[in-house]
Motif scaffolding. Structure first.
Motif, mmCIF file in Angstrom:
data_model
loop_
_atom_site.group_PDB
_atom_site.id
_atom_site.type_symbol
_atom_site.label_atom_id
_atom_site.label_comp_id
_atom_site.label_asym_id
_atom_site.label_seq_id
_atom_site.Cartn_x
_atom_site.Cartn_y
_atom_site.Cartn_z
ATOM 1 N N LEU A 1 0.821 -1.212 0.000
ATOM 2 C CA LEU A 1 0.000 0.000 0.000
ATOM 3 C C LEU A 1 0.853 1.258 0.000
ATOM 4 N N LEU A 2 2.052 1.162 0.544
ATOM 5 C CA LEU A 2 2.922 2.332 0.644
ATOM 6 C C LEU A 2 3.889 2.450 -0.526
ATOM 7 N N ARG A 3 3.752 1.536 -1.503
ATOM 8 C CA ARG A 3 4.651 1.582 -2.641
ATOM 9 C C ARG A 3 4.491 2.919 -3.378
ATOM 10 N N GLY A 4 5.622 3.589 -3.593
ATOM 11 C CA GLY A 4 5.593 4.887 -4.249
ATOM 12 C C GLY A 4 5.427 6.046 -3.278
ATOM 13 N N SER A 5 5.129 5.745 -1.998
ATOM 14 C CA SER A 5 4.930 6.812 -1.010
ATOM 15 C C SER A 5 5.887 6.695 0.170
ATOM 16 N N ARG A 6 6.803 5.727 0.102
ATOM 17 C CA ARG A 6 7.681 5.505 1.260
ATOM 18 C C ARG A 6 8.624 6.679 1.502
ATOM 19 N N ALA A 7 9.140 7.264 0.418
ATOM 20 C CA ALA A 7 10.036 8.409 0.588
ATOM 21 C C ALA A 7 9.288 9.573 1.226
ATOM 22 N N LEU A 8 8.050 9.797 0.771
ATOM 23 C CA LEU A 8 7.249 10.875 1.338
ATOM 24 C C LEU A 8 6.922 10.597 2.803
ATOM 25 N N LEU A 9 6.661 9.330 3.115
ATOM 26 C CA LEU A 9 6.375 8.966 4.508
ATOM 27 C C LEU A 9 7.617 9.155 5.378
ATOM 28 N N ALA A 10 8.770 8.774 4.863
ATOM 29 C CA ALA A 10 10.018 8.965 5.615
ATOM 30 C C ALA A 10 10.282 10.452 5.844
ATOM 31 N N LEU A 11 10.004 11.268 4.825
ATOM 32 C CA LEU A 11 10.173 12.714 4.985
ATOM 33 C C LEU A 11 9.224 13.253 6.051
ATOM 34 N N ALA A 12 7.972 12.759 6.053
ATOM 35 C CA ALA A 12 7.008 13.196 7.068
ATOM 36 C C ALA A 12 7.481 12.821 8.462
ATOM 37 N N ALA A 13 8.046 11.616 8.610
ATOM 38 C CA ALA A 13 8.557 11.200 9.917
ATOM 39 C C ALA A 13 9.725 12.087 10.354
ATOM 40 N N ALA A 14 10.613 12.402 9.400
ATOM 41 C CA ALA A 14 11.747 13.266 9.732
ATOM 42 C C ALA A 14 11.281 14.666 10.122
ATOM 43 N N VAL A 15 10.312 15.201 9.398
ATOM 44 C CA VAL A 15 9.776 16.524 9.723
ATOM 45 C C VAL A 15 9.103 16.503 11.091
ATOM 46 N N SER A 16 8.377 15.411 11.390
ATOM 47 C CA SER A 16 7.722 15.307 12.693
ATOM 48 C C SER A 16 8.744 15.256 13.822
ATOM 49 N N LEU A 17 9.835 14.524 13.609
ATOM 50 C CA LEU A 17 10.905 14.490 14.619
ATOM 51 C C LEU A 17 11.551 15.862 14.789
ATOM 52 N N ALA A 18 11.732 16.565 13.669
ATOM 53 C CA ALA A 18 12.304 17.912 13.759
ATOM 54 C C ALA A 18 11.375 18.843 14.521
ATOM 55 N N SER A 19 10.061 18.699 14.287
ATOM 56 C CA SER A 19 9.101 19.518 15.024
ATOM 57 C C SER A 19 9.156 19.222 16.518
ATOM 58 N N ALA A 20 9.269 17.917 16.859
ATOM 59 C CA ALA A 20 9.365 17.545 18.275
ATOM 60 C C ALA A 20 10.648 18.104 18.895
ATOM 61 N N ALA A 21 11.733 18.051 18.122
ATOM 62 C CA ALA A 21 13.007 18.591 18.636
ATOM 63 C C ALA A 21 12.911 20.097 18.863
ATOM 64 N N ALA A 22 12.271 20.802 17.949
ATOM 65 C CA ALA A 22 12.112 22.251 18.116
ATOM 66 C C ALA A 22 11.258 22.554 19.337
#
Length: 596
Positions: A32-53
Motif C-alpha cells: 500500500l505504501l509503494r511509491g509513497s515511502r520516501a514521502l512517509l520517511a520525509l514526514a517522519a523526519a519533519v515530525s521528529l524535527a518539530s518535536a526537537a524544536a
C-alpha cells in the motif's frame, strides 16, 4: 439495411487478460505504501524535527530566566525561543500536509484493490457477505485504515520518542523531581493502558454494526418500489432504526473512551504539577534548585502531557485501524473466481457439433436442497434451444453454470468442446453472452450500456440499427441527449424498454453462444415479435439458449430441453415432446412454460 449482425470472426485475443487476483492480507502495509515511502520517511523526519524544536523551547526558556536573574540581555535567548516555537508549528503543519498526501494515496490504492477483488468474487460469496456490508468496507473501513499509516508509522513513534526525550531533559535538569513527576503520572498511565487495550475489541464491534446497517439500508433501497407499494416504510424504518441503535450502542463505548483520554492525561499532569511544586519549594528555598532550572523543568512538565496524550489517542486510533485491517485481511482471503491458464490460439479446439454439453451435473444452493441432480443434455452449435420447466427447476441456474457465474458441485460442463473449468474466465465470457432475467443495465448512458463488454469500436449507426431491431430507435432519439442520456437515476426507461435495450446490447456481440433468461417477460405482443425475430436471426449463425415461459419461444425452437421438477431431463423438438412427454404437455397446457 441489415438490422442484426451476423457472427463475426472471433477476436478474443484483443481482449486484455484479467488482472491477477489480489493477494490476501499480508500486502496491507508494504504494498500500500509503494511509491509513497520516501514521502512517509520525509514526514517522519519533519515530525521528529518539530518535536526537537518543541523540546528546545523550554531549554531556551531557562536561558531567558537565567539572563533575567543576572540582569543580562535576553534578546538572543528570546529570539532563539521564538524561532523554536514558530519552527515547531511550521514543521508540524508540513508534517500534517505530507501525511494527508500519503494517507489519501494509501486509501485510494486500497479502494482500487478492494473494488477489483470484490468484482472478482463469486456471486455466492457476494450474496453471503452482503452487498451493503462489503460496501461499508470499501468506504468507511478504508478510511479507518489510513490511521494505521499516519498514527502507527509516524505520530505514535514520534510521540514515544518525544516522551522519552522530554523525560531525559527533565532528568538532566533534576533527577529527583523527574522521579516525582513520573510517579505522579503512573496511575494515569495505567488507566490509559487499560483504556487503549479495550478499544480494539470495541472498534471491531462498531464496524460490524456499521456493516449490518449498511447492508440493511442497501437491501431496502434496492427494493424501494416494493417497500412503498406494500406500505412497508414504517416497518422498514423500525428495522433500520434497530440497526442504527446497534451502531449507537457499539459506538458509544468507543466515543466515551476517547473522551476520557484527555481528562485522564490532564489529571495525571495536575497531580504531577502539584507533587513537583511541593517537592521543589523547599529545595528552592534551600538554594538546591535554581529558579531558572525550576522554570525549565516546569515547562518540560507541562510539555510532557502533549506527547503522552498523542500516544494515548494514537494507540486508540491504531487499535481501530488494526481492526479495519483485520477485516480487509478477511476480505482478501475470500477466494476470487477460479481461472484457468490461457492457451495459445493453436490449442483452441475447432467448433464442435454441440456448443454446450452437461454430463451428470449437480448443483445445490447454499442452505437449500439440490437444484440440479445429475443433469445431462446437449445444445447444438447453431440454432435456437429453448430451456423450459416448472418454477424452481433450475433454468436460470443452467445458464449461470454455462457462463461460470456459479460452479457445479459435480459433473462436467463442456463449452465449445472444452471443459468450462479449463476456459480462462475472460475468454469464456467473451465467447458467451449472458442476459439475466432482470435485464440488468449499469448506471450510465444508453451508449455505455449498448457498448458494455464490446472490445471493438461501434459507431452510432450500428447502435441505432440494434435499437431499431427491438423498436427503440425513436424512443432513444426522443431522450434529452439521445444515446448519451444517463440512465438509472432521475431519468430511466420502463421495465419493458430496459429489457429491449438489454436485448439490443446482445445483438451487438460477437459471441458464439448467447444465453437469454426470460428476454421477453415484460414485453407486449408487438415488442415480443420484434425481439423474437431478432433472436431468430441471432440463432441462424450461433447457439442461442433461451429460458422462457412464453409458448412462442418454445414453438420456434429447433431444440427443447425440459427440466422437470423431479430432476428428469427430456430433450427433443416441440412436436416430438408433445407426443412423448406428459410433463411437457401439462406445461404447455398450463399456458406455456412458467417462470423459474
Amino acid at each position: 439495411m441489415t438490422l442484426l449482425p451476423t457472427a463475426r470472426p472471433h477476436r478474443a485475443q484483443a481482449r486484455p487478460s484479467p488482472a491477477p487476483a489480489t493477494p490476501p492480507g499480508p500486502w496491507i502495509g508494504r504494498d500500500l505504501l509503494r511509491g509513497s515511502r520516501a514521502l512517509l520517511a520525509l514526514a517522519a523526519a519533519v515530525s521528529l524535527a518539530s518535536a526537537a524544536a518543541s523540546l528546545a523551547g523550554p531549554w531556551l526558556a531557562m536561558d531567558v530566566t537565567s539572563a533575567l536573574t543576572r540582569r543580562e540581555s535576553i534578546t538572543g535567548p528570546a529570539v532563539g525561543m521564538s524561532v523554536a516555537v514558530l519552527g515547531a508549528a511550521a514543521l508540524q503543519a508540513l508534517c500534517g500536509w505530507l501525511l494527508a498526501t500519503v494517507g489519501e494515496r494509501t486509501v485510494l490504492r486500497l479502494r482500487h484493490r478492494s473494488v477489483d477483488h470484490l468484482l472478482r468474487l463469486p456471486l455466492r460469496t457476494v450474496r453471503e457477505e452482503g452487498v451493503g456490508s462489503l460496501t461499508a468496507k470499501v468506504t468507511s473501513d478504508a478510511a479507518l485504515l489510513r490511521t494505521v499509516v499516519e498514527t502507527g508509522l509516524v505520530h505514535l513513534p514520534v510521540a514515544v520518542i518525544a516522551t522519552a526525550a522530554t523525560l531525559t531533559a527533565m532528568a538532566v535538569i533534576d533527577p529527583v523531581l523527574t522521579l516525582v513527576a513520573a510517579g505522579s503520572f503512573g496511575l494515569a498511565g495505567a488507566c490509559l493502558a487499560l483504556m487503549t487495550a479495550r478499544m480494539k475489541h470495541l472498534a471491531g464491534a462498531q464496524q460490524r454494526a456499521v456493516g449490518r446497517l449498511a447492508q440493511g439500508l442497501t437491501a431496502h433501497l434496492t427494493a424501494l418500489v416494493t417497500v412503498k407499494a406494500c406500505r412497508h416504510e414504517a416497518a422498514a424504518g423500525r428495522s433500520l432504526g434497530r440497526a442504527a441503535a446497534d451502531v449507537r450502542s457499539a459506538s458509544l463505548p468507543v466515543s466515551r473512551l476517547h473522551c476520557l483520554i484527555g481528562p485522564v492525561v490532564s489529571l495525571g499532569q495536575q497531580a504531577a504539577v502539584l507533587a513537583v511544586a511541593l517537592a521543589a519549594g523547599p529545595r528552592i528555598a534551600r538554594g538546591e534548585l535554581s529558579l531558572s532550572a525550576f522554570s525549565g523543568f516546569f515547562l518540560y512538565l507541562l510539555h510532557l502531557s502533549s506527547p503522552i496524550a498523542v500516544a494515548a489517542v494514537g494507540i486508540g486510533h491504531l487499535q481501530t485501524g488494526l481492526a479495519a485491517r483485520g477485516r480487509f485481511q478477511r476480505l482478501f482471503a475470500l477466494p476470487a473466481e477460479r481461472d484457468a491458464p490461457r492457451l495459445p490460439p493453436a490449442a483452441r479446439p475447432p467448433r464442435p457439433v454441440a456448443a454446450v454439453a452437461f454430463e451428470d451435473v449437480s448443483f445445490t444452493h447454499a442452505g437449500n436442497g439440490p437444484v440440479l441432480d445429475r443433469v445431462s443434455f446437449r445444445a447444438p452449435a447453431i440454432g435456437l434451444t429453448a430451456l423450459v420447466g416448472p418454477s424452481g427447476a433450475g433454468k436460470s441456474t443452467v445458464l449461470a453454470l454455462i457462463n461460470r457465474l456459479v460452479e457445479p458441485d459435480r459433473g462436467e460442463i463442456r463449452v465449445l468442446g472444452r471443459p468450462a473449468a479449463d476456459w480462462p474466465l475472460d475468454e469464456l465470457r467473451t465467447r458467451t453472452t449472458y442476459l439475466d432475467q432482470q435485464s440488468t443495465l449499469v448506471e450510465g448512458t444508453v451508449r455505455q450500456n449498448l457498448r458494455l463488454g464490446l472490445m471493438r469500436p461501434v459507431g452510432d449507426e450500428e447502435l441505432m440499427e440494434a435499437l431499431e431491431a427491438v423498436g427503440l430507435r425513436e424512443t432513444v432519439r426522443s431522450l434529452p441527449r439521445s444515446l448519451d442520456t444517463p440512465l438509472g437515476r432521475a431519468l430511466d426507461l420502463s421495465g419493458g424498454q430496459r429489457q429491449r435495450l438489454a436485448v439490443a446490447r446482445v445483438l451487438l456481440t460477437d459471441s458464439e453462444i448467447v444465453l437469454l433468461d426470460e428476454p421477453n417477460s415484460q414485453l407486449d405482443s408487438a415488442s415480443e415479435r420484434l425481439v423474437t425475430r431478432a433472436v431468430e436471426q441471432l440463432a441462424a449463425t450461433r447457439c442461442v439458449i433461451v429460458a422462457s415461459h412464453r409458448l412462442s419461444a418454445v414453438r420456434d425452437a429447433r431444440h427443447v430441453i425440459l427440466l422437470d421438477g423431479d430432476g428428469t431431463v427430456v430433450t427433443g423438438g416441440h412436436e416430438h415432446l408433445l407426443a412423448t412427454s406428459g410433463s411437457y404437455r401439462a406445461l404447455i397446457a398450463g399456458g406455456a412454460a412458467t417462470r423459474r
